[in-house]
Design an enzyme around this catalytic site. Structure first.
Site, PDB file in Angstrom:
ATOM      1  N   ASN A 262       0.990  -0.980  -0.219  1.00 14.29           N
ATOM      2  CA  ASN A 262      -0.148  -0.501  -0.206  1.00 14.29           C
ATOM      3  C   ASN A 262       0.922   1.201  -0.214  1.00 14.29           C
ATOM      4  OD1 ASN A 262       0.784  -1.176   2.956  1.00 14.29           O
ATOM      5  ND2 ASN A 262      -1.193   0.772   3.180  1.00 14.29           N
ATOM      6  N   ILE A 263       0.485   2.295  -0.672  1.00  9.93           N
ATOM      7  CA  ILE A 263       1.215   3.821  -1.159  1.00  9.93           C
ATOM      8  C   ILE A 263      -0.041   4.792  -0.533  1.00  9.93           C
ATOM      9  CG2 ILE A 263       3.003   4.600  -2.672  1.00  9.93           C
ATOM     10  CD1 ILE A 263       4.058   2.818  -2.806  1.00  9.93           C
ATOM     11  N   GLU A 264      -0.069   5.083   0.815  1.00 11.00           N
ATOM     12  CA  GLU A 264      -0.369   6.662   0.935  1.00 11.00           C
ATOM     13  C   GLU A 264      -0.011   7.998   0.968  1.00 11.00           C
ATOM     14  OE1 GLU A 264      -1.293   5.881   5.663  1.00 11.00           O
ATOM     15  OE2 GLU A 264      -2.159   3.555   4.914  1.00 11.00           O
TER      16      GLU A 264
ATOM     17  N   CYS B  86      -4.288   0.646  -2.405  1.00  5.61           N
ATOM     18  CA  CYS B  86      -4.230  -0.608  -2.154  1.00  5.61           C
ATOM     19  C   CYS B  86      -2.949  -1.175  -2.173  1.00  5.61           C
ATOM     20  CB  CYS B  86      -5.482  -1.205  -1.564  1.00  5.61           C
ATOM     21  SG  CYS B  86      -6.545  -0.324  -1.030  1.00  5.61           S
TER      22      CYS B  86
ATOM     23  N   GLU C 140      -3.046  -4.236  -3.174  1.00  5.15           N
ATOM     24  CA  GLU C 140      -3.810  -5.354  -3.955  1.00  5.15           C
ATOM     25  C   GLU C 140      -4.041  -4.397  -5.412  1.00  5.15           C
ATOM     26  OE1 GLU C 140      -4.732  -5.247  -1.237  1.00  5.15           O
ATOM     27  OE2 GLU C 140      -6.179  -6.360  -0.433  1.00  5.15           O
TER      28      GLU C 140
ATOM     29  N   CYS D  19     -10.376  -5.247   0.367  1.00  4.06           N
ATOM     30  CA  CYS D  19     -11.631  -3.976   0.676  1.00  4.06           C
ATOM     31  C   CYS D  19     -12.156  -4.735  -0.638  1.00  4.06           C
ATOM     32  CB  CYS D  19     -11.068  -3.020   0.636  1.00  4.06           C
ATOM     33  SG  CYS D  19     -10.535  -1.632  -0.834  1.00  4.06           S
TER      34      CYS D  19
ATOM     35  N   CYS E   1     -10.854  -3.405  -4.374  1.00  2.00           N
ATOM     36  CA  CYS E   1      -9.783  -4.270  -4.574  1.00  2.00           C
ATOM     37  C   CYS E   1      -9.853  -4.946  -4.919  1.00  2.00           C
ATOM     38  CB  CYS E   1      -8.618  -4.518  -3.733  1.00  2.00           C
ATOM     39  SG  CYS E   1      -7.429  -2.878  -3.370  1.00  2.00           S
TER      40      CYS E   1
END
Ligand code: THU
Length: 134
Positions: free
Chosen positions: A42-44, A53, A55, A87, A90
């Site tokens: 995940n990359i915020e 996310c 995936e 989620c 995803c």
């Protein structure tokens, strides 16, 4: 590449997680019919709602490399004890790649003590996908 290897690849991917806002590092690993594996994490973003996310990152990497099918299995790992399930967004993103190749991948939802194994079609029944468009 065994299921355990795939789970290890997903866990390894979390080393590059950029999740300073949630402190919730998620890893994902996709296994394809030819044995190849593509991972994501995940990359915020400082604009919180723009988080990507694990995936979705993995599917994006795979498709950007030209992969359009053959998705057989997906491992998803998180920091909590409970098995982590993809989620809703995803699930839809995974479904696009799966439907393109006509597969129904096994999703390995990994917890600290157990691995919940479920087909994507169970997580996203009656999915809307490329075949739905006329
Ligand atoms: N996250 C994923 O990477 N995959 C999921 O399926 C659920 C949530 C991430 C998004 C966010 O960076 C963090 O987990 C907390 O929601």
């Amino acid at each position: 590449m065994t299921d355990d290897d795939l789970i290890a690849a997903a866990r390894k991917a979390t080393e590059n997680s950029y999740s300073p806002y949630s402190n919730f590092a998620v890893g994902s690993a996709l296994r394809f019919a030819d044995g190849s594996v593509v991972t994501g994490t995940n990359i915020e973003n400082a604009s919180y709602g723009l988080a990507l996310c694990a995936e979705t990152v993995a599917v994006s990497k795979a498709m950007a490399d030209g992969i359009r099918g053959g998705l057989e299995a997906v491992a998803v790992t998180g920091p909590g004890d409970e098995p982590i399930t993809p989620c809703g967004r995803c699930r839809q993103v995974l479904n696009e790649l799966a439907q393109l190749g006509g597969t129904d991948p096994l999703i390995l939802c990994v917890g600290s003590q157990e691995v919940h194994r479920v087909k994507l079609s169970e997580l996203l029944p009656q999915a809307f996908g490329p075949a739905s468009l006329v």
